[in-house]
Design a protein around this motif. Structure first.
Motif, PDB file in Angstrom:
ATOM      1  N   ALA A  79       3.606  20.866 -46.202  1.00 23.56           N
ATOM      2  CA  ALA A  79       3.061  20.902 -47.559  1.00 23.56           C
ATOM      3  C   ALA A  79       1.779  21.723 -47.626  1.00 23.56           C
ATOM      4  CB  ALA A  79       2.803  19.477 -48.057  1.00 23.56           C
ATOM      5  N   ILE A  80       0.891  21.548 -46.669  1.00 20.75           N
ATOM      6  CA  ILE A  80      -0.379  22.281 -46.740  1.00 20.75           C
ATOM      7  C   ILE A  80      -0.188  23.747 -46.369  1.00 20.75           C
ATOM      8  CG2 ILE A  80      -1.185  21.778 -44.389  1.00 20.75           C
ATOM      9  CD1 ILE A  80      -3.990  21.366 -45.724  1.00 20.75           C
ATOM     10  N   LEU A  81       0.755  24.054 -45.478  1.00 14.40           N
ATOM     11  CA  LEU A  81       1.059  25.457 -45.168  1.00 14.40           C
ATOM     12  C   LEU A  81       1.684  26.149 -46.385  1.00 14.40           C
ATOM     13  CD1 LEU A  81       2.482  25.099 -41.544  1.00 14.40           C
ATOM     14  CD2 LEU A  81       0.316  26.171 -42.195  1.00 14.40           C
ATOM     15  N   ARG A  82       2.517  25.404 -47.100  1.00 17.20           N
ATOM     16  CA  ARG A  82       3.150  25.938 -48.315  1.00 17.20           C
ATOM     17  C   ARG A  82       2.084  26.221 -49.391  1.00 17.20           C
ATOM     18  NH1 ARG A  82       6.460  21.764 -49.109  1.00 17.20           N
ATOM     19  NH2 ARG A  82       7.912  22.570 -47.546  1.00 17.20           N
ATOM     20  N   ALA A  83       1.150  25.282 -49.535  1.00 18.04           N
ATOM     21  CA  ALA A  83       0.084  25.462 -50.523  1.00 18.04           C
ATOM     22  C   ALA A  83      -0.830  26.619 -50.142  1.00 18.04           C
ATOM     23  CB  ALA A  83      -0.726  24.171 -50.644  1.00 18.04           C
ATOM     24  N   ASP A  84      -1.125  26.767 -48.857  1.00 16.73           N
ATOM     25  CA  ASP A  84      -1.969  27.865 -48.383  1.00 16.73           C
ATOM     26  C   ASP A  84      -1.309  29.212 -48.659  1.00 16.73           C
ATOM     27  OD1 ASP A  84      -4.168  28.973 -46.396  1.00 16.73           O
ATOM     28  OD2 ASP A  84      -2.232  29.744 -45.677  1.00 16.73           O
ATOM     29  N   SER A  87      -8.259  27.020 -45.447  1.00 14.57           N
ATOM     30  CA  SER A  87      -9.118  25.978 -45.993  1.00 14.57           C
ATOM     31  C   SER A  87      -9.557  25.022 -44.888  1.00 14.57           C
ATOM     32  CB  SER A  87      -8.372  25.192 -47.072  1.00 14.57           C
ATOM     33  OG  SER A  87      -7.304  24.444 -46.485  1.00 14.57           O
ATOM     34  N   ALA A  88     -10.616  24.281 -45.154  1.00 16.03           N
ATOM     35  CA  ALA A  88     -11.099  23.290 -44.190  1.00 16.03           C
ATOM     36  C   ALA A  88     -10.031  22.234 -43.932  1.00 16.03           C
ATOM     37  CB  ALA A  88     -12.384  22.648 -44.711  1.00 16.03           C
ATOM     38  N   GLU A  89      -9.272  21.896 -44.973  1.00 16.73           N
ATOM     39  CA  GLU A  89      -8.215  20.891 -44.815  1.00 16.73           C
ATOM     40  C   GLU A  89      -7.123  21.390 -43.874  1.00 16.73           C
ATOM     41  OE1 GLU A  89      -5.179  18.167 -47.533  1.00 16.73           O
ATOM     42  OE2 GLU A  89      -6.135  19.942 -48.390  1.00 16.73           O
ATOM     43  N   LEU A  90      -6.694  22.639 -44.047  1.00 12.81           N
ATOM     44  CA  LEU A  90      -5.668  23.201 -43.172  1.00 12.81           C
ATOM     45  C   LEU A  90      -6.175  23.282 -41.736  1.00 12.81           C
ATOM     46  CD1 LEU A  90      -3.015  24.517 -42.457  1.00 12.81           C
ATOM     47  CD2 LEU A  90      -3.857  26.670 -43.411  1.00 12.81           C
ATOM     48  N   LEU A  91      -7.399  23.747 -41.545  1.00 10.19           N
ATOM     49  CA  LEU A  91      -7.965  23.830 -40.190  1.00 10.19           C
ATOM     50  C   LEU A  91      -8.011  22.453 -39.536  1.00 10.19           C
ATOM     51  CD1 LEU A  91     -10.922  26.311 -40.832  1.00 10.19           C
ATOM     52  CD2 LEU A  91      -8.806  26.788 -39.581  1.00 10.19           C
ATOM     53  N   GLY A 100       1.057  22.547 -32.237  1.00  7.87           N
ATOM     54  CA  GLY A 100       0.695  21.307 -31.574  1.00  7.87           C
ATOM     55  C   GLY A 100       1.197  21.145 -30.164  1.00  7.87           C
ATOM     56  N   ASP A 101       2.006  22.082 -29.661  1.00  7.29           N
ATOM     57  CA  ASP A 101       2.557  21.925 -28.308  1.00  7.29           C
ATOM     58  C   ASP A 101       1.421  21.982 -27.290  1.00  7.29           C
ATOM     59  OD1 ASP A 101       3.863  22.163 -25.817  1.00  7.29           O
ATOM     60  OD2 ASP A 101       5.592  23.095 -26.769  1.00  7.29           O
ATOM     61  N   PRO A 102       1.161  20.879 -26.576  1.00  7.07           N
ATOM     62  CA  PRO A 102       0.017  20.859 -25.661  1.00  7.07           C
ATOM     63  C   PRO A 102       0.244  21.655 -24.384  1.00  7.07           C
ATOM     64  CG  PRO A 102       1.245  18.814 -25.489  1.00  7.07           C
ATOM     65  CD  PRO A 102       1.880  19.595 -26.604  1.00  7.07           C
ATOM     66  N   VAL A 103       1.482  22.027 -24.116  1.00  5.77           N
ATOM     67  CA  VAL A 103       1.810  22.714 -22.864  1.00  5.77           C
ATOM     68  C   VAL A 103       2.016  24.201 -23.074  1.00  5.77           C
ATOM     69  CG1 VAL A 103       3.486  22.867 -20.968  1.00  5.77           C
ATOM     70  CG2 VAL A 103       2.818  20.624 -21.868  1.00  5.77           C
ATOM     71  N   TYR A 104       2.739  24.584 -24.125  1.00  5.38           N
ATOM     72  CA  TYR A 104       3.196  25.966 -24.253  1.00  5.38           C
ATOM     73  C   TYR A 104       2.551  26.754 -25.410  1.00  5.38           C
ATOM     74  CZ  TYR A 104       6.852  24.073 -21.236  1.00  5.38           C
ATOM     75  OH  TYR A 104       7.524  23.450 -20.209  1.00  5.38           O
ATOM     76  N   ALA A 105       1.735  26.099 -26.244  1.00  2.00           N
ATOM     77  CA  ALA A 105       1.250  26.787 -27.442  1.00  2.00           C
ATOM     78  C   ALA A 105      -0.118  27.436 -27.283  1.00  2.00           C
ATOM     79  CB  ALA A 105       1.208  25.819 -28.621  1.00  2.00           C
ATOM     80  N   GLY A 106      -0.947  26.930 -26.388  1.00  2.00           N
ATOM     81  CA  GLY A 106      -2.302  27.462 -26.302  1.00  2.00           C
ATOM     82  C   GLY A 106      -3.149  26.972 -27.472  1.00  2.00           C
ATOM     83  N   ARG A 107      -4.172  27.732 -27.834  1.00  2.20           N
ATOM     84  CA  ARG A 107      -5.087  27.323 -28.900  1.00  2.20           C
ATOM     85  C   ARG A 107      -4.433  27.476 -30.277  1.00  2.20           C
ATOM     86  NH1 ARG A 107     -10.610  30.492 -28.056  1.00  2.20           N
ATOM     87  NH2 ARG A 107     -11.153  29.106 -29.796  1.00  2.20           N
ATOM     88  N   PRO A 108      -4.861  26.648 -31.265  1.00  6.17           N
ATOM     89  CA  PRO A 108      -4.338  26.794 -32.639  1.00  6.17           C
ATOM     90  C   PRO A 108      -4.570  28.207 -33.169  1.00  6.17           C
ATOM     91  CG  PRO A 108      -5.598  24.768 -32.422  1.00  6.17           C
ATOM     92  CD  PRO A 108      -5.813  25.535 -31.147  1.00  6.17           C
ATOM     93  N   ARG A 109      -3.670  28.663 -34.041  1.00  9.22           N
ATOM     94  CA  ARG A 109      -3.756  30.013 -34.597  1.00  9.22           C
ATOM     95  C   ARG A 109      -3.756  29.943 -36.123  1.00  9.22           C
ATOM     96  NH1 ARG A 109       1.061  32.946 -31.080  1.00  9.22           N
ATOM     97  NH2 ARG A 109       0.639  31.945 -29.059  1.00  9.22           N
ATOM     98  N   PRO A 110      -4.834  29.525 -36.735  1.00 11.33           N
ATOM     99  CA  PRO A 110      -4.853  29.420 -38.200  1.00 11.33           C
ATOM    100  C   PRO A 110      -4.899  30.794 -38.859  1.00 11.33           C
ATOM    101  CG  PRO A 110      -7.034  28.984 -37.311  1.00 11.33           C
ATOM    102  CD  PRO A 110      -6.119  29.125 -36.125  1.00 11.33           C
TER     103      PRO A 110
END
Length: 324
Positions: free
Chosen positions: A310-315, A264-268, A249-259
């Protein structure tokens, strides 16, 4: 703008043989040692009527001390009735659990609605304390514990404790990438050479040390516990990004999400919607600036990070670690 400060006092006999800067710091505890040293070097201190610019000179006792120094006047901000989550409060200090979205100090684009404005409303007289008692900062979207000084002596002692690395701060974070073990990042941090609003690891920067340990491993993310030795701007965010483990979620240093693959659609959806750095100041420990009692506070992990964990743990439970 500045205002002139006048102080006059006789050196007590029990301070015989101590350095001038140490003596003045003890005689005038409302002011930090670094400020007192600046006054001495600037010629603002007279000993028995003579200017003394040598902080290391020894005193004998019974000397007449006169200080005539300029103090910058604090910019006056408006008090605002903004709700604060107060974890602890006495006549000297306050500890709050800062929410995401609350800016600590007014600045460009944030003239009001800040923690400082809230403190001016909640603590009568705190406007006389430099920076309204703010000793350290958290980024706008970082949550968690902050200590506030309600008096000048409390602030002086807390600032000195912070500089001496005597205040312990621990953070919870969720980063991209799966770490194998904990460790220490010891890299200097300064302004980015081309992006002036960003910080970066640079050899011309100031020393910065971050310790971290792995709390949980997910398929493509890691939950971390971190401890700061220093408090540079964006320190955790910059250090983790430099090591290729930027915060979710870092808007400055993270770049695009890396799923992870086959997420799952929920995690994305949660990863895309997580618009702040996943960083929370979870623990704060310090010696009370007046009583010296060791105090420790803990702030629960905020709901958005609990949900993400929680959702990362479930994934991970569903897919294992083999499909990153």
């Amino acid at each position: 703008m500045t205002k002139q400060l006048k102080l006059s006092e006789i050196v007590p006999d029990h301070l015989f043989g101590k350095r001038l800067d140490q003596v003045l710091a003890e005689m005038f505890p409302d002011y930090s040692r670094s400020r007192i040293k600046e006054w001495i070097l600037a010629g603002a201190v007279k000993v028995n009527g003579e200017v003394n610019t040598k902080p290391r000179d020894k005193v004998l006792g019974e000397e007449q001390i006169d200080i005539l120094a300029d103090l910058p006047e604090e910019v006056r901000f408006l008090a605002e009735d903004i709700e604060l989550n107060i974890v602890y409060e006495d006549e000297h200090i306050m500890v709050i659990n800062k929410p995401a979205g609350l800016v600590v100090h007014p600045g460009a684009g944030n003239a009001d609605g800040t923690l400082l404005n809230a403190l001016l409303h909640h603590v009568p007289g705190i406007g006389e304390v430099p920076r309204a008692g703010i000793v350290h900062r958290l980024d706008k979207d970082t949550t968690g514990l902050m200590v506030i000084a309600k008096t000048i002596p409390a602030q002086t002692h807390l600032v000195e404790a912070m500089q001496a690395r005597e205040i312990v701060r621990e953070y919870e974070a969720i980063c991209h990438g799966t770490m194998t073990s904990g460790g220490t990042i010891d890299e200097p941090i300064g302004r980015h050479p081309t992006k002036r609003t960003h910080m970066a690891v640079t050899q011309s920067g100031k020393a910065a040390t971050t310790h971290f340990r792995v709390m949980e491993k997910y398929r493509a993310h890691t939950r971390l516990r971190l401890r700061l030795e220093t408090g540079r701007t964006h320190q955790i965010r910059v250090h983790l990004s430099f090591n290729n483990y930027p915060l979710v979620g870092d808007p400055v240093y993270a770049g695009r999400p890396r799923p992870p693959r086959k997420a799952s659609a929920e995690l994305l959806a949660i990863l895309r919607a997580f618009k702040r750095q996943a960083l929370h100041a979870a623990m704060l420990r310090l010696a009370h600036p007046i009583t010296s009692e060791i105090l420790e506070w803990h702030a629960p992990i905020p709901d958005d990070m609990v949900q993400l964990n929680a959702i990362l743990r479930a994934d991970t439970a569903e897919h294992g670690f083999d499909l990153v």
